[in-house]
Design an enzyme around this catalytic site. Sequence first.
Site, PDB file in Angstrom:
ATOM      1  N   GLU A 405       0.803  -1.214   0.000  1.00  0.00           N
ATOM      2  CA  GLU A 405       0.000   0.000   0.000  1.00  0.00           C
ATOM      3  C   GLU A 405       0.842   1.274   0.000  1.00  0.00           C
ATOM      4  O   GLU A 405       0.702   2.130   0.891  1.00  0.00           O
ATOM      5  CB  GLU A 405      -0.994  -0.009   1.172  1.00  0.00           C
ATOM      6  CG  GLU A 405      -1.950  -1.188   1.089  1.00  0.00           C
ATOM      7  CD  GLU A 405      -3.205  -1.021   1.938  1.00  0.00           C
ATOM      8  OE1 GLU A 405      -3.236  -0.113   2.773  1.00  0.00           O
ATOM      9  OE2 GLU A 405      -4.137  -1.818   1.736  1.00  0.00           O
ATOM     10  N   GLU A 494      -5.492  -8.640  -0.052  1.00  0.00           N
ATOM     11  CA  GLU A 494      -6.161  -8.417   1.236  1.00  0.00           C
ATOM     12  C   GLU A 494      -7.643  -8.207   0.993  1.00  0.00           C
ATOM     13  O   GLU A 494      -8.028  -7.467   0.078  1.00  0.00           O
ATOM     14  CB  GLU A 494      -5.628  -7.162   1.950  1.00  0.00           C
ATOM     15  CG  GLU A 494      -4.261  -7.319   2.544  1.00  0.00           C
ATOM     16  CD  GLU A 494      -3.813  -6.092   3.361  1.00  0.00           C
ATOM     17  OE1 GLU A 494      -4.684  -5.389   3.915  1.00  0.00           O
ATOM     18  OE2 GLU A 494      -2.600  -5.862   3.422  1.00  0.00           O
TER      19      GLU A 494
HETATM   20  C1  ADA Z   1      -4.277  -2.151   5.075  1.00  0.00           C
HETATM   21  C2  ADA Z   1      -2.919  -2.740   5.367  1.00  0.00           C
HETATM   22  C3  ADA Z   1      -2.914  -3.826   6.373  1.00  0.00           C
HETATM   23  C4  ADA Z   1      -4.116  -3.929   7.326  1.00  0.00           C
HETATM   24  C5  ADA Z   1      -5.424  -3.398   6.770  1.00  0.00           C
HETATM   25  C6  ADA Z   1      -6.493  -3.111   7.800  1.00  0.00           C
HETATM   26  O1  ADA Z   1      -4.871  -2.647   3.976  1.00  0.00           O
HETATM   27  O2  ADA Z   1      -2.266  -3.247   4.222  1.00  0.00           O
HETATM   28  O3  ADA Z   1      -1.696  -3.723   7.049  1.00  0.00           O
HETATM   29  O4  ADA Z   1      -3.829  -3.499   8.573  1.00  0.00           O
HETATM   30  O5  ADA Z   1      -5.205  -2.189   6.110  1.00  0.00           O
HETATM   31  O6  ADA Z   1      -6.837  -3.981   8.595  1.00  0.00           O
HETATM   32  O7  ADA Z   1      -6.974  -1.991   7.808  1.00  0.00           O
END
Ligand code: ADA
Length: 585
Positions: A405, A494
Site C-alpha cells: 500500500e 487483502e
Molecule cells: C491495510 C494494510 C494492512 C491492514 C489493513 C487493515 O490494507 O495493508 O496492514 O492493517 O489495512 O486492517 O486496515
Amino acid sequence: MKLEYSFQRETIDLSGFWHFRIDPENKGESEKWYEEPQVSEWDELYTPASWNEQDSRYTWYIGTAWYTRAFWLPEDWRSKLTLIFFDGVNYKAKVWVNGIYLGEHEGGFTQFAFRAEKALRFGESNRIVVMVDNTLTGKTVPPGAGMNATYFDFFHYGGIHREAYLLSVPKVHFKDVTIRTEIKGKDGILDIDLEIVNELEEECSCNVTMQVIDEDEAITEERTSVTIGPGAEKTIAQQITVENAEFWGPESPRLYTLRTKLAHDDSKGDVKDTRFGIRTVKVEDGKILLNGRPVFLKGFGRHEDFPVLGKALHGAVLRKDYGLMMYIGANSFRTSHYPYSRTHLDLADEKGFLVILETPAVGLRENVERLDDPEIVEKVCRMTREMIQRDKNRPSVIMYSLFNEPGSGREEFRNILTAAKGEAGKADPTRPVTFASCRHLDDVALDLVDVLCHNFYYGWYSNYGDLEAAAKTLSETLDELHRRFPDKPIIITEFGAGAIAGVHRHPPEMWSEEYQAELIKTYWEVLLSKDYVSGGHIWNFADFRVGQSPRRTTINRKGIFTRTRDPKLAVRVVKNLFTNTPTYR
Ligand code: ADA
C-alpha cells in the site's frame, strides 16, 4: 556481506536470557556501556523475542535499549573465521564484542552479520553488547512518528526478536550458493553458482565436489577444481541434471539438498548444504504458472505477532499455525509486511506453501514527504537485496512484493518502484515482482509489475455494512483492472472484516463473527467468477496487536483466528471455500 551460510557448520546459539537496560536519555554510548557493563544493575530479558510484553514497563517503550550477555568460545575456533549473525533486530543495531565495535545495521527484518575475529578471545569467555534503537522517523523503513503514530497498521515492537548466533567457517569457504531450477521433460536442470572466498595469505588450489542428495543418498556427483589468489574470490558456474526428478509443488513439496565440499592441500575444507526444490514459476498470458500449470493462491496475509513473544514466532506457534492453515485448505500466504523468519519459511518449503515474499517497505504513503527521497530509496533497495539474498533458493517463494500500500497514486512512486525492481532483478531475475496496491484504478504504476496485487476493503472501509454493494464495486473494479491490463494476473492480497470473537448478530452486522464470515464468502464468490483472478488472501490469518487508535479495539480483529489461535465462525466457512477451490485452475 553475503549471508547464505549453512547450518551444517559449527555454530553457537546466543538464544536465552540477556541482560537488558533501556536508555531513554541516550547516554549509553557516551558513557561506554559497551565496555564493561555493570550487569548486576540491569534487568534480564529473553531473546529471541521483543522487549515489549516481557515486562509492562517496556510495553510502550520506544528509543534506545541495550542488551548484553557472555558466551564461551572454543579454543579450536581460533584457526578459522568467526561471524556473528543476527536474523532480525528491530530496528537499528550497533554491536560490540569485548568492548570492540563490530558494526551496525538498519532494518528490523533482514539478516546481517559481522566478522568478529579481531574482537574475540578463544578458549575464554567473551562479552557481546548490542545497542538497539527502534525510534521511528519519516525516513525509517517502515516509517512512523511514535508507538501510536506508526504509518503502518501493526504494533511497533523493539528488540532482538530473531536468533543471534556465532558461525565458524574455514578460511577458504563457500560464501554463497545460488541454485536456479528449470524443468526439461522429466528432468530437473540446476544452474548453480558457487562463490568461493580464499582468506589465506597464499594462493589456493581447491577441489570442489557437488552432490545432489536425495534422502541421504547422493544421486549425482560433479567435481571441478579452482585456483584462487590470496584474499580473492571466485564464482564457479555449473549445470547439473537431476534425471527423473520429482518436482516441488503444494501437493508434493519435494526437497533435495545440494552438498558442496571444498578441499585443498589435502586438508579438510568447507562443507555446505543448501536445500532446494525443482520447480518453475512463470507469468504467461495472464496466468501464474507453477511447473507449467496455472495456480490459484488460497490463503492469508499473516503477521509475526504473538502474546508475550511479540514479533518472534517460536517453533511451537509456527507448528500450530501451519497445522491450522493446512486444516483449512490454504496453499499460500504473503509475508505481510516484512520478510518472515528462516524457520517460518523453512516450513513453507517443507509443507508446499506458495509464498509472496514482501519487503519491509510498508507505510510509504501520504505521511512521507517524498517517496523517492534518496535516503528512503537506498534503504528500500538494500532491504530488498538482503531479503532476496537470504531467501532466493527457497522453492516456496514464488514472487516478490516490493511494497505494501505505497502512495502509488503519486507519480514519484514510479521512481522508487523502478529502483527496487531493478535491485530485485539484479539479485534474482527468475521471480515475478509485484506490490500490494490500495490505489486500484488511480494507481500510476501498475504497468511496472508482473502481477497485479490489490487490497480491497469494500464492505469495511467503504460500502460498510452493505455486502451487496461491496460485491458490485469489487466486481466492477476487477473487470476494469483486467480491461486495462489483460495480460497480468490479478491477486486480491487483502480482503476482510474485523470480528470481535463472541459478538454475534443476525442479520450480520459489522464487528460480528457472522459479518466477517459473510464478507469472506461474498468476496470468494466474486473472485472465483473471474478467470483472470489468480488468488485471494484473507486479511488476516489471526488477530494481531496494533498501536492505540479510535479505529481499533486494542488489536486488529480481522483474523479468522483470535490472537491466541481460537477459531471464529469464519473458519468453518473458509475451510469449505478453500477445500472446494482447486490449486490448479
Ligand atoms: C491495510 C494494510 C494492512 C491492514 C489493513 C487493515 O490494507 O495493508 O496492514 O492493517 O489495512 O486492517 O486496515
